[in-house]
Design an enzyme around this catalytic site. Structure first.
Site, PDB file in Angstrom:
ATOM      1  N   THR A   1     -16.192  34.900  17.353  1.00 62.00           N
ATOM      2  CA  THR A   1     -16.861  35.419  16.152  1.00 62.00           C
ATOM      3  C   THR A   1     -16.747  36.934  16.137  1.00 62.00           C
ATOM      4  O   THR A   1     -16.925  37.587  17.157  1.00 62.00           O
ATOM      5  CB  THR A   1     -18.346  35.010  16.063  1.00 62.00           C
TER       6      THR A   1
ATOM      7  N   TYR B   1     -13.839  24.047  -1.215  1.00 63.43           N
ATOM      8  CA  TYR B   1     -14.432  23.283  -0.104  1.00 63.43           C
ATOM      9  C   TYR B   1     -13.755  21.926   0.075  1.00 63.43           C
ATOM     10  O   TYR B   1     -13.628  21.435   1.200  1.00 63.43           O
ATOM     11  CB  TYR B   1     -15.956  23.175  -0.294  1.00 63.43           C
TER      12      TYR B   1
ATOM     13  N   HIS C   1     -24.612  27.992   9.033  1.00 62.47           N
ATOM     14  CA  HIS C   1     -24.070  28.222   7.693  1.00 62.47           C
ATOM     15  C   HIS C   1     -23.736  26.942   6.950  1.00 62.47           C
ATOM     16  O   HIS C   1     -22.979  26.963   5.986  1.00 62.47           O
ATOM     17  CB  HIS C   1     -22.829  29.132   7.780  1.00 62.47           C
TER      18      HIS C   1
HETATM   19  N1  APR Z   1      -9.821  32.192  20.213  1.00 59.53           N
HETATM   20  C1  APR Z   1     -10.965  32.937  20.231  1.00 59.53           C
HETATM   21  N2  APR Z   1     -11.289  33.838  19.276  1.00 59.53           N
HETATM   22  C2  APR Z   1     -10.405  33.984  18.255  1.00 59.53           C
HETATM   23  C3  APR Z   1      -9.201  33.251  18.166  1.00 59.53           C
HETATM   24  C4  APR Z   1      -8.930  32.319  19.201  1.00 59.53           C
HETATM   25  N3  APR Z   1      -7.813  31.581  19.194  1.00 59.53           N
HETATM   26  N4  APR Z   1      -8.552  33.639  17.026  1.00 59.53           N
HETATM   27  C5  APR Z   1      -9.337  34.569  16.433  1.00 59.53           C
HETATM   28  N5  APR Z   1     -10.441  34.792  17.172  1.00 59.53           N
HETATM   29  C6  APR Z   1     -11.561  35.688  16.921  1.00 59.53           C
HETATM   30  C7  APR Z   1     -11.233  36.942  16.160  1.00 59.53           C
HETATM   31  O1  APR Z   1     -10.796  37.963  17.060  1.00 59.53           O
HETATM   32  C8  APR Z   1     -12.598  37.268  15.546  1.00 59.53           C
HETATM   33  O2  APR Z   1     -13.395  38.011  16.458  1.00 59.53           O
HETATM   34  O3  APR Z   1     -12.462  34.969  16.109  1.00 59.53           O
HETATM   35  C9  APR Z   1     -13.207  35.899  15.324  1.00 59.53           C
HETATM   36  C10 APR Z   1     -13.154  35.446  13.890  1.00 59.53           C
HETATM   37  O4  APR Z   1     -14.001  36.278  13.138  1.00 59.53           O
HETATM   38  P1  APR Z   1     -14.273  35.881  11.611  1.00 59.53           P
HETATM   39  O5  APR Z   1     -12.991  35.484  10.974  1.00 59.53           O
HETATM   40  O6  APR Z   1     -15.085  36.987  11.028  1.00 59.53           O
HETATM   41  O7  APR Z   1     -15.148  34.548  11.689  1.00 59.53           O
HETATM   42  P2  APR Z   1     -16.705  34.436  11.960  1.00 59.53           P
HETATM   43  O8  APR Z   1     -17.160  35.489  12.900  1.00 59.53           O
HETATM   44  O9  APR Z   1     -16.956  33.019  12.322  1.00 59.53           O
HETATM   45  O10 APR Z   1     -17.342  34.715  10.501  1.00 59.53           O
HETATM   46  C11 APR Z   1     -18.737  34.611  10.406  1.00 59.53           C
HETATM   47  O11 APR Z   1     -18.562  34.896   8.012  1.00 59.53           O
HETATM   48  O12 APR Z   1     -17.482  34.401   6.071  1.00 59.53           O
HETATM   49  C12 APR Z   1     -18.584  34.119   6.826  1.00 59.53           C
HETATM   50  O13 APR Z   1     -19.794  32.142   6.747  1.00 59.53           O
HETATM   51  C13 APR Z   1     -18.600  32.675   7.217  1.00 59.53           C
HETATM   52  O14 APR Z   1     -19.435  31.706   9.255  1.00 59.53           O
HETATM   53  C14 APR Z   1     -18.586  32.716   8.733  1.00 59.53           C
HETATM   54  C15 APR Z   1     -19.104  34.093   9.042  1.00 59.53           C
END
Ligand code: APR
Length: 232
Positions: A171, A53, A104
């Protein structure tokens, strides 16, 4: 003013230079969740968790909001906007969003290991191993680890239940209970998804409009469309 709820994940901060989690170059390709993002990891290997972190906090200090964060903040001029984010960065706030709920946790805060409500801001980026909370217990990152409850979830549900339009940005919708929030969007409310990939929208019952663009391009485009429709 029309109530817009913006639900964001790591993808909204990707163009600011912060890694996502599940993309090929994401954090979970570099670290194991069980080593850095569980209560057991913190108990077993405190130094590694705190270092993880600290690194992300140090990176955040050198990072700026991108066009997507700014467009979301500027929507507040025409709409009643509430942001629900899974992100622990403060880029929405730094872009000017005034109502941001962190599901989170937040990188720039620490909390007592004994009392989860005793939350303290951190100066700079470095938490040292023996930093103590005002109650004398050890401090830990103010982050919701896997396996821990999501204290802000009920508040987020209430916000989503009041949405007249939902925007989902960056997301994968892979993590629960966060992803289930979309089930609480009132029926008939349109859900706009801005993501170059294919998030898992199975929890979404509403009509989805998928803008297959990166956030930095797709969100300003959508914001412009919503504002011009409002003025018509
Ligand atoms: N613009 C928009 N979307 C994007 C971009 C971009 N430049 N680059 C990547 N993405 C999208 C991906 O296609 C994917 O759908 O962002 C998303 C990222 O997904 P994750 O990496 O799973 O992130 P997230 O959904 O925030 O994860 C949720 O998982 O690990 C835990 O606590 C952590 O808050 C997090 C949670």
């Amino acid at each position: 003013m029309k109530k817009i709820v913006v639900f964001t994940g790591a993808g909204v901060s990707a163009e600011s230079g912060l890694a996502t989690f599940r993309d090929a170059d994401g954090l979970w390709a570099q670290y194991r969740i069980e080593d850095v993002c569980t209560p057991e990891a913190l108990a077993r290997n405190r130094a590694l968790v705190i270092e993880f972190y600290n690194k992300r906090r140090k990176e955040l200090l050198a990072t700026l909001p991108n066009a997507a964060h700014v467009a979301i903040a500027q929507l507040e001029e025409q709409f009643d906007v509430e942001v629900i984010t899974q992100n622990v960065d403060d880029l929405h706030e730094r872009a000017g969003s005034t109502k941001v709920l962190h599901l989170h946790g937040e990188l720039k805060k620490l909390r007592s290991e004994k009392n989860p409500d005793l939350i303290v801001p951190i100066d700079g980026w470095e938490q040292t191993l023996d930093d103590k909370a005002p109650d004398g217990s050890l401090l830990r990152p103010h982050i919701v680890f896997f396996g821990e409850s999501v204290p802000m979830y009920d508040a987020a549900v209430r916000i989503m239940q009041g949405a007249e339009l939902v925007i989902v940005v960056g997301t994968s919708l892979a993590v629960y209970p966060a992803a289930s929030l979309l089930r609480y969007a009132p029926s008939g409310v349109p859900v706009f998804v801005v993501d170059p990939g294919e998030p898992d929208c199975t929890a979404v019952r509403n009509t989805i409009y998928h803008i297959k663009e990166k956030a930095g391009k797709g969100v300003p485009m959508l914001a412009e469309k919503l504002i011009s429709e409002l003025k018509r």
